[in-house]
Every structure is written in C-alpha cells, then in structure tokens.
Design an enzyme around this catalytic site. Sequence first.
Site, PDB file in Angstrom:
ATOM      1  N   LYS A 278      -5.640  -0.870   3.519  1.00 30.55           N
ATOM      2  CA  LYS A 278      -4.553  -0.899   4.496  1.00 30.55           C
ATOM      3  C   LYS A 278      -5.115  -0.616   5.890  1.00 30.55           C
ATOM      4  O   LYS A 278      -6.143   0.039   6.022  1.00 30.55           O
ATOM      5  CB  LYS A 278      -3.532   0.204   4.163  1.00 30.55           C
ATOM      6  CG  LYS A 278      -2.656  -0.079   2.963  1.00 30.55           C
ATOM      7  CD  LYS A 278      -1.629   1.023   2.768  1.00 30.55           C
ATOM      8  CE  LYS A 278      -0.780   0.784   1.534  1.00 30.55           C
ATOM      9  NZ  LYS A 278       0.098  -0.399   1.635  1.00 30.55           N
ATOM     10  N   ASP A 289       3.619   7.861  -1.557  1.00 28.41           N
ATOM     11  CA  ASP A 289       3.694   6.792  -2.555  1.00 28.41           C
ATOM     12  C   ASP A 289       3.929   7.331  -3.973  1.00 28.41           C
ATOM     13  O   ASP A 289       3.973   6.559  -4.927  1.00 28.41           O
ATOM     14  CB  ASP A 289       2.426   5.927  -2.488  1.00 28.41           C
ATOM     15  CG  ASP A 289       2.696   4.466  -2.789  1.00 28.41           C
ATOM     16  OD1 ASP A 289       3.861   4.050  -2.706  1.00 28.41           O
ATOM     17  OD2 ASP A 289       1.734   3.750  -3.119  1.00 28.41           O
ATOM     18  N   ARG A 352       2.956  -1.963  -9.153  1.00 27.98           N
ATOM     19  CA  ARG A 352       3.386  -2.744 -10.317  1.00 27.98           C
ATOM     20  C   ARG A 352       2.356  -2.683 -11.435  1.00 27.98           C
ATOM     21  O   ARG A 352       2.707  -2.797 -12.616  1.00 27.98           O
ATOM     22  CB  ARG A 352       3.698  -4.189  -9.887  1.00 27.98           C
ATOM     23  CG  ARG A 352       2.531  -4.924  -9.321  1.00 27.98           C
ATOM     24  CD  ARG A 352       2.929  -6.148  -8.490  1.00 27.98           C
ATOM     25  NE  ARG A 352       3.365  -5.791  -7.137  1.00 27.98           N
ATOM     26  CZ  ARG A 352       3.765  -6.667  -6.233  1.00 27.98           C
ATOM     27  NH1 ARG A 352       3.810  -7.965  -6.517  1.00 27.98           N
ATOM     28  NH2 ARG A 352       4.136  -6.259  -5.038  1.00 27.98           N
TER      29      ARG A 352
HETATM   30  N1  BES Z   1       3.087   1.615  -1.443  1.00 24.46           N
HETATM   31  C1  BES Z   1       3.118   0.302  -0.924  1.00 24.46           C
HETATM   32  C2  BES Z   1       4.499  -0.103  -0.451  1.00 24.46           C
HETATM   33  C3  BES Z   1       4.983   0.504   0.830  1.00 24.46           C
HETATM   34  C4  BES Z   1       4.599  -0.029   2.046  1.00 24.46           C
HETATM   35  C5  BES Z   1       5.870   1.528   0.811  1.00 24.46           C
HETATM   36  C6  BES Z   1       5.099   0.506   3.215  1.00 24.46           C
HETATM   37  C7  BES Z   1       6.355   2.056   1.973  1.00 24.46           C
HETATM   38  C8  BES Z   1       5.965   1.546   3.189  1.00 24.46           C
HETATM   39  C9  BES Z   1       2.698  -0.684  -1.999  1.00 24.46           C
HETATM   40  O1  BES Z   1       1.764  -0.242  -2.904  1.00 24.46           O
HETATM   41  C10 BES Z   1       2.086  -1.845  -1.269  1.00 24.46           C
HETATM   42  O2  BES Z   1       1.055  -1.662  -0.670  1.00 24.46           O
HETATM   43  N2  BES Z   1       2.738  -3.006  -1.333  1.00 24.46           N
HETATM   44  C11 BES Z   1       2.265  -4.167  -0.677  1.00 24.46           C
HETATM   45  C12 BES Z   1       2.432  -5.325  -1.621  1.00 24.46           C
HETATM   46  C13 BES Z   1       1.771  -6.592  -1.142  1.00 24.46           C
HETATM   47  C14 BES Z   1       0.271  -6.423  -1.156  1.00 24.46           C
HETATM   48  C15 BES Z   1       2.191  -7.709  -2.044  1.00 24.46           C
HETATM   49  C16 BES Z   1       3.106  -4.364   0.580  1.00 24.46           C
HETATM   50  O3  BES Z   1       4.314  -4.133   0.535  1.00 24.46           O
HETATM   51  O4  BES Z   1       2.537  -4.711   1.596  1.00 24.46           O
HETATM   52 ZN    ZN Z   2       1.729   1.802  -3.230  1.00 17.31          ZN
HETATM   53 MN    MN Z   3      -0.218  -0.495  -2.174  1.00 16.01          MN
END
Ligand code: BES
Ligand code: ZN
Ligand code: MN
Length: 495
Positions: A278, A289, A352
């Site tokens: 990230k 998370d 997931r």
């Molecule tokens: N924990 C994150 C989701 C998240 C993002 C929660 C921002 C709260 C704020 C999750 O694991 C994630 O990184 N999801 C990705 C999925 C994508 C790679 C398909 C996302 O939402 O960017």
């Molecule tokens: Zn996550």
């Molecule tokens: Mn993630």
Amino acid sequence: MEFSIKVGGPEKQKTACAVVGVFDARKLSDAAKAIDQASGGHLASVLKHGDLDGKLGATLLLHKVPNVACERVLLVGLGKAAEFHDKQYRDAVRAAVKALNETGAAEAVLYLTELPVKRHDAAWKVEQAAVVARDALYRFDQLKSKQDAARPLKRLGFNLAGRGDVRAGEQGLSRGKAVADAMQLAKDLGNMPGNLCTPSHLAERARKLGKSHGLAVEVLEQAAIEKLGMGSFLSVAKGSRQPPKFIIVQHKGGNKKDKPVVLVGKGITFDAGGISLKPAGEMDEMKYDMSGAASVLATMQAVAELKLPLNVVALIPTCENLPDGAANKPGDIVTSMSGQTIEVLNTDAEGRLILCDALTYAERFEPAAVVDVATLTGACVIALGHVATGLLANNDALAHELARAGEAAYDRVWQMPLWDDYQEQLKSNFADMANIGGRPAGTITAAAFLSRFAEKYHWAHLDIAGTAWRSGKDKGSTGRPVPLLVHFLLGRAGG
Ligand code: BES
Ligand code: ZN
Ligand code: MN
C-alpha cells in the site's frame, strides 16, 4: 459511568444537574416547562435574553434556578420539534453528556429520555442514551505516559415520563450497558496499534473473555491450521513473523440441538498490503483491519452478559499481511480448505483469502446462519461513506433481518446486489478463481468471491471498511457494528 432509571418531576429532583430540552424558537419541552413554572418563569426570562435559541446540540448551564431541588439546570437545544427523530435525539444526548462532563458535576439526571421520538419507545431511548453517553466520553489514553484527568461525571439518571415506562426502561438499560461495554472492548482492540495487538494478543484477549464471561474458547495454532488445509489463510500469514491464530469462541445458551449462528471476523492485525504494498500515506490506519474480529469478539461478550438463549459461535482467522521474502507473490496459486484454488493477483486482497477458509470451517457447525464481518474493501467507503455498512447476502430473509436489526440499533446497513453476473470478473486463466475482480464493483466482487465458500448455508457479509473507524482529527475506532450484531442476535433470541 453508572446509569439508573428515574421518574418524577425535574423541579423536585435532588441532583447536581437536571438536563432538559428546549426546541427551536425557545419552545420548552415538558420538563423545561415544569422547571420554568416552579421557578416563576426563570427559564423563559433567560431564553428571552437570547442565550439559547434551541438550535440542535447547543447547551446552556444555569446555576441557582429558584425553587428547584437541583443544583444546576443544563438546557439543551433540540432543533425543530417536528424534525426531532432518532438522529436528533442521539445528537442532543451527545451534546448534553459532553457539556455535563465540562461542568464538574459528578452526577446528573437526563430528562431528554422523556421526549417523544418517532417510532421508538422508552426501552429504545434509554438504550440509545446509555450507548451514546458512553461513546461520547470514550477515550483511548492507556498508551500515553500520563493518562488524561479522570472524567468527573460518574452517575447518570434517565428520567421517564411515567411509572408505566419503567419496565421498558430497565430492559433498555441492560441492553444499553451490554452494548456500550462491548463497543468499548471493540474500540480498545481497534485502537491498539499493530505492534501490541498481534494475532497472539487477540487470542489472549479471547481466552480472558472466555474466563470472565463463561465462553468456551479454543485457539488453533499454525500446525492445527495446516492440518485443516487452510492453504489460503496460511498463504497470507507467510510474510509475517507473528504466528497466525484461528480463534473459536462459543456461547452455548440454547439447547444442545439448536443450530448456532456463526459470526466470522476478519482479524488482519496490520495490513501493509503484502508485496502489493500500500502507499505510505495513512497506512497506520490499517491497524484497524482487525475491526471485524474485534466486533465479533465484543458481540460474544454482550451475548454472554445478556445471557441470550441461543447458541453462537465466533470464528476469527487472524494474522498480519506484510511484504517479505516468504510472502505471497502476485500470480501465486493457493489451495483453500474447500479444495478450490485461488490465483493471488493482488496480495492486498488478503481479507477474502483468510475469510474463505473460515467460511469453510463454519460448515462443521451446521449453522442456522453465518454472518461475516470485515473491513474488506476501500470501494465500500467510496460507495456508502462512513454512514452505512455494506450488506451482501445469499438469502433475502437473512438480509432483511440484518437490515431491521441495523435500524433498531441505529447501526445501519445498505444492501448491494450479489447477482451471478458479477462472478465473471473473478475468472482466472490458471486457477479456479482470481482473488480480485478489477476496479468495477469492488465491494460486490469481494463478496462474490466469498459466496463461493458459503454455498452450504444462509450467509451474509458485512463490509465495515467505512463504518468501523473514523479518520482525520477524530481518528479512532467506532465500535460498529457491535450494536447491529447484538440486535440481530436479540431478534434471534425472540426479541
Ligand atoms: N483492508 C483493506 C480494505 C480497506 C481499505 C479498508 C481502506 C479500509 C480502508 C483490504 O484488505 C484491501 O486492501 N482491499 C483492497 C482490495 C483490492 C486490492 C481489490 C482495496 O480495497 O483496495
Ligand atoms: Zn485488509
Ligand atoms: Mn489489503
């Protein structure tokens, strides 16, 4: 803070502070009228000077009001009488409690609980007042070298219009306390940083909760998780030096043969994204998370406190998602406990990957329903903001049940479609499915992925990415969706 139920007129109430409402255009609520009459028009004359006009959330503290038994009167603006609904009621209570806490009064009686709120009874008003009061005064200062000064406000009474409301009020109070306690646990866990709130810490907290609240707790270690074949979950944990844990908490309040409700909580104690790293900005927020895990654990506490006559199981897969030489790489293919293979096209879609194995594990309980709770997608924040939790389900009755519970708890959800058409986005050339479905409908494709592991029972998914915490200057965990989950289970327990 201790709560109690009170009845009787505010002018006779011996308290450090009586809290009464004033509507827009200086229209007095019944309790304010009673004080006004007893004091020979004191309130009306103060209001005439323009110090408070009744704007929602405004407050004015009065000392030495003549002919009343209380030491102080706190006036709280309620806005327009015709628009005083659930949100306005909660906002007024919040403003009152914040102002009370500044007065130095150790104790107060709230007359706002007498006000009529459309579609809601005394039980609801008392429950919400207790939850909002505790929320308004919550802070997380245990990791500061000097704790903030103690809160002066120790006892809060909720006044009800008549004796007839007392029973309902008491019921609302016990619910409110259980929900507020549980939200505090969820908030504390959520706010705790990743270096302290590790998978092992969550397991320890679960064990402690088991002991204090009479819940059966089992923690599966790496070897046991391997033996179960949870290859998808374990692939996420590989990049971390913290060992993964699979936590199982059970409340056996129903008959032995009653099928349990299974709650599944995402427990990523820090999500750096893995090799699909990230960006640095605001990455600290990924300590939240594990909010799904925290809310599920906290809900178990409330279920035990309320002694619900139900069987409830909480499943918490927990690990970190970090970049490392041993971490998942884009393109890796892993085998889930269900036998289905997954191409990991983005290591940041890790939630997931850990949930799918927990959903397969849930089958052994022959559940009446399974609800998973996860900070799963940034897309959900874009779609619903910080107001509604995303809801997706393979069963409409279950979805409606959750939506109703969310309304009753003022912890609302909004349903999105889970049509088969979305499954196409998860096609992989090399495995049974990919773990991402591209940019369109990110919240739905994440749920579509999970649905492939939840075919054997009624299942709903709650995406709490936008509702579990606040960012910005008031950064912090919200304790949601604990109220929703508790009300859902109260409903299952027969009200
Ligand atoms: N924990 C994150 C989701 C998240 C993002 C929660 C921002 C709260 C704020 C999750 O694991 C994630 O990184 N999801 C990705 C999925 C994508 C790679 C398909 C996302 O939402 O960017
Ligand atoms: Zn996550
Ligand atoms: Mn993630």
